[in-house]
Design a protein around this motif. Sequence first.
Motif, PDB file in Angstrom:
ATOM      1  N   PRO A 118      30.575  12.482 -15.693  1.00 62.38           N
ATOM      2  CA  PRO A 118      30.270  12.977 -14.349  1.00 62.38           C
ATOM      3  C   PRO A 118      30.064  11.851 -13.327  1.00 62.38           C
ATOM      4  CG  PRO A 118      29.026  14.202 -15.976  1.00 62.38           C
ATOM      5  CD  PRO A 118      29.711  13.083 -16.706  1.00 62.38           C
ATOM      6  N   GLU A 119      29.568  10.694 -13.775  1.00 63.15           N
ATOM      7  CA  GLU A 119      29.374   9.615 -12.801  1.00 63.15           C
ATOM      8  C   GLU A 119      30.707   9.083 -12.286  1.00 63.15           C
ATOM      9  OE1 GLU A 119      26.199   6.824 -14.491  1.00 63.15           O
ATOM     10  OE2 GLU A 119      26.384   8.505 -15.859  1.00 63.15           O
ATOM     11  N   ASN A 120      31.703   9.026 -13.178  1.00 66.47           N
ATOM     12  CA  ASN A 120      33.019   8.602 -12.724  1.00 66.47           C
ATOM     13  C   ASN A 120      33.571   9.619 -11.730  1.00 66.47           C
ATOM     14  OD1 ASN A 120      36.255   9.011 -13.528  1.00 66.47           O
ATOM     15  ND2 ASN A 120      35.613   6.947 -12.991  1.00 66.47           N
TER      16      ASN A 120
ATOM     17  N   LEU B 107      17.502  12.729  -3.796  1.00 63.70           N
ATOM     18  CA  LEU B 107      17.927  12.510  -5.185  1.00 63.70           C
ATOM     19  C   LEU B 107      19.267  11.775  -5.247  1.00 63.70           C
ATOM     20  CD1 LEU B 107      16.955  15.992  -6.660  1.00 63.70           C
ATOM     21  CD2 LEU B 107      15.834  13.799  -7.131  1.00 63.70           C
ATOM     22  N   CYS B 108      19.540  11.220  -6.410  1.00 63.12           N
ATOM     23  CA  CYS B 108      20.794  10.505  -6.679  1.00 63.12           C
ATOM     24  C   CYS B 108      21.990  11.356  -6.236  1.00 63.12           C
ATOM     25  CB  CYS B 108      20.883  10.228  -8.180  1.00 63.12           C
ATOM     26  SG  CYS B 108      22.508   9.700  -8.738  1.00 63.12           S
ATOM     27  N   SER B 109      22.884  10.752  -5.464  1.00 60.02           N
ATOM     28  CA  SER B 109      23.976  11.559  -4.925  1.00 60.02           C
ATOM     29  C   SER B 109      25.075  11.825  -5.960  1.00 60.02           C
ATOM     30  CB  SER B 109      24.533  10.954  -3.634  1.00 60.02           C
ATOM     31  OG  SER B 109      24.785   9.582  -3.757  1.00 60.02           O
TER      32      SER B 109
ATOM     33  N   ASN C  28      19.500   4.843 -20.701  1.00 61.07           N
ATOM     34  CA  ASN C  28      19.448   3.391 -20.487  1.00 61.07           C
ATOM     35  C   ASN C  28      19.760   3.004 -19.047  1.00 61.07           C
ATOM     36  OD1 ASN C  28      22.144   4.046 -20.586  1.00 61.07           O
ATOM     37  ND2 ASN C  28      22.730   2.459 -22.034  1.00 61.07           N
ATOM     38  N   ILE C  29      20.219   3.945 -18.226  1.00 65.24           N
ATOM     39  CA  ILE C  29      20.471   3.595 -16.829  1.00 65.24           C
ATOM     40  C   ILE C  29      19.385   4.127 -15.902  1.00 65.24           C
ATOM     41  CG2 ILE C  29      22.945   3.165 -16.890  1.00 65.24           C
ATOM     42  CD1 ILE C  29      23.374   6.126 -16.219  1.00 65.24           C
ATOM     43  N   CYS C  30      18.796   5.250 -16.253  1.00 60.79           N
ATOM     44  CA  CYS C  30      17.780   5.808 -15.351  1.00 60.79           C
ATOM     45  C   CYS C  30      17.134   7.044 -15.961  1.00 60.79           C
ATOM     46  CB  CYS C  30      18.425   6.219 -14.028  1.00 60.79           C
ATOM     47  SG  CYS C  30      19.692   7.478 -14.223  1.00 60.79           S
ATOM     48  N   GLY C  31      16.062   7.485 -15.330  1.00 61.73           N
ATOM     49  CA  GLY C  31      15.439   8.741 -15.706  1.00 61.73           C
ATOM     50  C   GLY C  31      16.129   9.918 -15.032  1.00 61.73           C
ATOM     51  N   THR C  32      16.912   9.616 -13.998  1.00 58.04           N
ATOM     52  CA  THR C  32      17.646  10.663 -13.296  1.00 58.04           C
ATOM     53  C   THR C  32      18.564  11.415 -14.243  1.00 58.04           C
ATOM     54  OG1 THR C  32      17.568   9.806 -11.048  1.00 58.04           O
ATOM     55  CG2 THR C  32      19.574  10.958 -11.670  1.00 58.04           C
ATOM     56  N   VAL C  33      19.280  10.673 -15.105  1.00 52.59           N
ATOM     57  CA  VAL C  33      20.245  11.350 -15.970  1.00 52.59           C
ATOM     58  C   VAL C  33      19.560  12.356 -16.913  1.00 52.59           C
ATOM     59  CG1 VAL C  33      22.112   9.681 -15.841  1.00 52.59           C
ATOM     60  CG2 VAL C  33      20.304   9.360 -17.554  1.00 52.59           C
ATOM     61  N   LEU C  34      18.333  12.051 -17.297  1.00 54.52           N
ATOM     62  CA  LEU C  34      17.619  13.002 -18.158  1.00 54.52           C
ATOM     63  C   LEU C  34      17.482  14.343 -17.430  1.00 54.52           C
ATOM     64  CD1 LEU C  34      15.784  13.575 -20.691  1.00 54.52           C
ATOM     65  CD2 LEU C  34      13.880  12.917 -19.234  1.00 54.52           C
ATOM     66  N   LYS C  35      17.042  14.270 -16.180  1.00 54.26           N
ATOM     67  CA  LYS C  35      16.829  15.497 -15.413  1.00 54.26           C
ATOM     68  C   LYS C  35      18.153  16.186 -15.109  1.00 54.26           C
ATOM     69  CE  LYS C  35      13.397  16.584 -14.857  1.00 54.26           C
ATOM     70  NZ  LYS C  35      12.659  17.248 -15.954  1.00 54.26           N
ATOM     71  N   TRP C  36      19.126  15.394 -14.770  1.00 52.72           N
ATOM     72  CA  TRP C  36      20.456  15.907 -14.412  1.00 52.72           C
ATOM     73  C   TRP C  36      21.088  16.631 -15.613  1.00 52.72           C
ATOM     74  CZ3 TRP C  36      24.519  11.646 -12.743  1.00 52.72           C
ATOM     75  CH2 TRP C  36      25.776  12.225 -12.570  1.00 52.72           C
ATOM     76  N   TYR C  37      20.989  16.028 -16.801  1.00 48.12           N
ATOM     77  CA  TYR C  37      21.577  16.653 -17.983  1.00 48.12           C
ATOM     78  C   TYR C  37      20.783  17.877 -18.421  1.00 48.12           C
ATOM     79  CZ  TYR C  37      25.471  13.486 -18.494  1.00 48.12           C
ATOM     80  OH  TYR C  37      26.665  12.831 -18.295  1.00 48.12           O
TER      81      TYR C  37
ATOM     82  N   ASN D  51      24.348  -3.951  -6.827  1.00 50.70           N
ATOM     83  CA  ASN D  51      24.168  -2.492  -6.874  1.00 50.70           C
ATOM     84  C   ASN D  51      25.513  -1.764  -6.859  1.00 50.70           C
ATOM     85  OD1 ASN D  51      23.037   0.210  -6.515  1.00 50.70           O
ATOM     86  ND2 ASN D  51      21.201  -0.794  -5.795  1.00 50.70           N
ATOM     87  N   LEU D  52      25.439  -0.425  -6.904  1.00 50.08           N
ATOM     88  CA  LEU D  52      26.659   0.373  -6.922  1.00 50.08           C
ATOM     89  C   LEU D  52      27.402   0.194  -5.604  1.00 50.08           C
ATOM     90  CD1 LEU D  52      24.639   1.977  -8.945  1.00 50.08           C
ATOM     91  CD2 LEU D  52      26.328   3.778  -8.721  1.00 50.08           C
ATOM     92  N   PRO D  53      28.702   0.486  -5.623  1.00 48.00           N
ATOM     93  CA  PRO D  53      29.457   0.408  -4.366  1.00 48.00           C
ATOM     94  C   PRO D  53      29.080   1.548  -3.426  1.00 48.00           C
ATOM     95  CG  PRO D  53      30.903   0.890  -6.245  1.00 48.00           C
ATOM     96  CD  PRO D  53      29.518   0.875  -6.769  1.00 48.00           C
TER      97      PRO D  53
ATOM     98  N   ARG E 198      19.747   4.283  -1.794  1.00 49.28           N
ATOM     99  CA  ARG E 198      18.720   5.333  -1.842  1.00 49.28           C
ATOM    100  C   ARG E 198      18.956   6.289  -3.006  1.00 49.28           C
ATOM    101  NH1 ARG E 198      16.121   5.790   3.444  1.00 49.28           N
ATOM    102  NH2 ARG E 198      15.281   7.764   2.698  1.00 49.28           N
ATOM    103  N   SER E 199      20.179   6.294  -3.536  1.00 48.78           N
ATOM    104  CA  SER E 199      20.493   7.174  -4.652  1.00 48.78           C
ATOM    105  C   SER E 199      19.915   6.665  -5.955  1.00 48.78           C
ATOM    106  CB  SER E 199      22.013   7.264  -4.834  1.00 48.78           C
ATOM    107  OG  SER E 199      22.551   8.259  -4.017  1.00 48.78           O
ATOM    108  N   CYS E 200      19.692   5.386  -6.041  1.00 51.80           N
ATOM    109  CA  CYS E 200      19.436   4.799  -7.359  1.00 51.80           C
ATOM    110  C   CYS E 200      18.191   3.922  -7.338  1.00 51.80           C
ATOM    111  CB  CYS E 200      20.650   3.997  -7.790  1.00 51.80           C
ATOM    112  SG  CYS E 200      20.524   3.447  -9.498  1.00 51.80           S
ATOM    113  N   LYS E 201      17.065   4.527  -7.664  1.00 50.44           N
ATOM    114  CA  LYS E 201      15.807   3.781  -7.620  1.00 50.44           C
ATOM    115  C   LYS E 201      15.729   2.684  -8.681  1.00 50.44           C
ATOM    116  CE  LYS E 201      13.239   7.368  -5.247  1.00 50.44           C
ATOM    117  NZ  LYS E 201      14.095   8.576  -5.312  1.00 50.44           N
TER     118      LYS E 201
ATOM    119  N   HIS F 251      23.377   5.812   0.717  1.00 49.44           N
ATOM    120  CA  HIS F 251      23.499   6.571  -0.533  1.00 49.44           C
ATOM    121  C   HIS F 251      24.935   6.345  -0.987  1.00 49.44           C
ATOM    122  CE1 HIS F 251      20.176   9.229  -1.543  1.00 49.44           C
ATOM    123  NE2 HIS F 251      20.018   9.605  -0.290  1.00 49.44           N
ATOM    124  N   MET F 252      25.183   6.019  -2.254  1.00 46.58           N
ATOM    125  CA  MET F 252      26.534   5.596  -2.633  1.00 46.58           C
ATOM    126  C   MET F 252      27.617   6.665  -2.486  1.00 46.58           C
ATOM    127  SD  MET F 252      25.099   5.831  -6.206  1.00 46.58           S
ATOM    128  CE  MET F 252      24.908   7.404  -6.971  1.00 46.58           C
ATOM    129  N   VAL F 253      27.241   7.946  -2.493  1.00 42.73           N
ATOM    130  CA  VAL F 253      28.258   8.995  -2.424  1.00 42.73           C
ATOM    131  C   VAL F 253      28.090   9.892  -1.197  1.00 42.73           C
ATOM    132  CG1 VAL F 253      28.929  11.177  -3.545  1.00 42.73           C
ATOM    133  CG2 VAL F 253      28.832   9.088  -4.891  1.00 42.73           C
TER     134      VAL F 253
END
Lengths: 413, 371
Positions: A62-64, A91-93, A123-132, A269-271, A353-356, A383-385
């Motif tokens: 999904p990130e790709n 939240l992460c965009s 390993n990248i963030c706590g966001t993915v836990l909530k997102w998944y 950081n991310l593009p 702002r998307s990625c703390k 925000h990257m997206v």
Amino acid sequence: MAQIDEEKKKRKFKSAGKMRDIMFEYYVEAKSAGDNGKKVAWITSGGPVEPLIVMDVIPVYPENYGAMIGASHMGGDLCEKAEAMGYSSDLCSYARADIACAPVNGGPIGGLPRPDMLVCCNNICGTVLKWYEVQARYFNVPLFIFDTPFCHTGFSDEARTYVRRQLNEYIAFLEGACGRKFDFDRSIEVGRLSLQGQRLWQEVLDAAAHKPSPITAFDAFFFLALIVTLRGTQTVVDFYAELLHEMKEKVAAGISAVPRERYRLLWDNLPVWYRLKWLSDKFASHDACLVADTYTTAWCGSMKYIDENDFLSSMAEAYTRIYLNIGVDEMAKTVFEMIDKYDVDGLVMHSNRSCKPYSLGQYDIQRMVQERKGIPCMMIESHMVDERSFSESQISTRIDAFMEIIKQHKGHV
Amino acid sequence: MESLREFHEVAQNPYRYAAELKDRGRKILGYFCSYTPEEIIYAAGLHPMRLFGSKEHIHLADKHLQSYSCSLVRSAMADVMAGSLAFLDGTVFPHTCDSIQRLSDIWRLNTNLGFFADVVLPVKLNTESAREYMIAVLARFKGELEEHFSLKITDGNLRSAIVRYNEIRGCLTSIYELHAKDPSVISGSDLYAVVRASMIMDRDDLAVKLAAVLHELKQKQGTGRNSGKRLMLVGNICDHPDIYTLIERSGAAVVWDDLCSGTRYFEGKIDPDTEPMTALANRYFTRPVCPAKHVSPFARGEHLLGQVREHRVDGVIFFQLKFCDPHSFDYPYLKEFLDRAGIPNMMLEAEDQLPPEGQLLTRFETFVAML
Ligand code: SF4
Ligand code: SF4
């Protein structure tokens, strides 16, 4: 005019078209997985994908897809949809865009294929836990969480035991989901290919050390898609080998990515996916090349922890010690190394702002870089997206001012 | 109630209280988050104190933290930079959200308060390997305390700590339950002060005083009348006692909560007969889960509905600090759970300051009128 076009053509990458084809095929295959009796797993970008490949499960990221959404300027609209669903605009965009896509098959390729299972590695963030968790509720499919304890100052023995045990649990989870045994012999081959892919990708990025650089960070953001999505396959190895060859040709022919490279910069950081071209042109107009970045290196940064002869058990450690899962001071060390390796004149930090986890701590890294390396730094906030957050005129002015400082610093004005 | 005066004083001036403790020779460890193994700190003879941030001079945090971090994180950083936390002998960071994770790094690199520990707990609280990992992490933390403060934490110390904490948590639970039965026995802001002060006061002293409050409330039972609407507060930390008063003025009462500064702090007993580290870990595996941890994709929703039913809740107010990722991700689904069950709910997001009082009161009144 003809000459300018010729120059431009030389700077272009022949491999770009090839990569688009590979990605297209990959998504077609993923979208028709159901018809071909194949299973699909959604997995986080830094997740341990190799066992999926061993099991013939198609990994989907999904990130790709988030990056594609951003690059096609569909982020703002989708993020707005997510807000209407109740998700805060802070939240992460990537997450917001993906969550909004799922119910409507939205986004550039009409949505991702439905997952049969979800694999989330934090390993990248706590966001993915909530997102998944959100997607586990929505698709009602099994969720495996690969929990990689954060390494503030080191990697503890208990963390090593814990992640290794989870690798076994992960394999058992896959065996259950696929109704098939895990093929350990095949995993040796997949591990070898994964490592080979990572090495080649690092070599591609290393080419930027050459002056002038044949590649910019913006190119790296583009070519990154394969190491993220197809790591562990022969396709990646072949592709990056070819790209590397092209890179060497460019170096030999003295072709630079930015026409008159006078200044070399590092991106952190991310593009900003929806402004790649604008940013790239903007810096190029100052004869500045963003030669490298901390983001694309993250997919080969923990190779040192991999034991080639025992990929499977060492990968648990390698996945735990990746760039984002380490302390701010450790990250700063990587930044220092890159500053030296690529011999850059300045640091451009994307305060995202998307990625703390990536962004908080940047102020400290910035200070350390200024103190120890004595090079100018600047921050771009967005925000990257979600393109609604990008203030073009303000950022343009700040880049101009930053480049002035760089020029003064180099004694060019 | 006269017996509540001290709780209010401590809740309002935690740093003054801490400075006095310090003068009496106590060593104080500041901590974040309800997943801090306080019992081990207590067993070491040290004083555990939760940090909430005073929200003064919050701009000082600008040097280290972006504007898009939550006010808890920013305010704590501002306090340590301003020197307001000079009474601390150390800080403990359990691993929870991404913001606290980075605050820990920034804190470690920029402050020097003596002891410093990251307690990197598992994120999953539903597997045997995670449980064993957690036990090992707790043991490591114990070892770090022992080494830094040159002391020995015996199993006996740990067992006494467990008994003490069970007592404190038991009292808080009973007080909450009394209040849920009859909200007029103690006002919301009094109850707020009691819970808040419980994370700050000397725990031995606290145990005695809490027992006294409970005793007094039991006597009062049956005398109060409150037929107002029954609300539940759900979110991260509620740092604003005024909220409770305003809700009461609008004709309702907060009868239960799912806050990390509320029930998530004290729910869950520790088995005194199990090996201490295992017993501590077991509590984390069974108490209501925080959204930064994982039990199952539905755990929090189910817990919320259970609480709503048990405490006959008429409506839910989501209260959260802006920029809090874990809670913001859970909000839509929790709301959906409530909507489907026909439980009215509203959302209130705050930064370091609440919206103006008049505006808040109107929102509460409108909400309560709908119930
Ligand atoms: S951008 Fe940051 S917060 Fe979002 S998924 Fe990636 S690492 Fe996590
Ligand atoms: S309020 Fe939210 S973001 Fe802030 S520290 Fe707590 S969990 Fe983290």
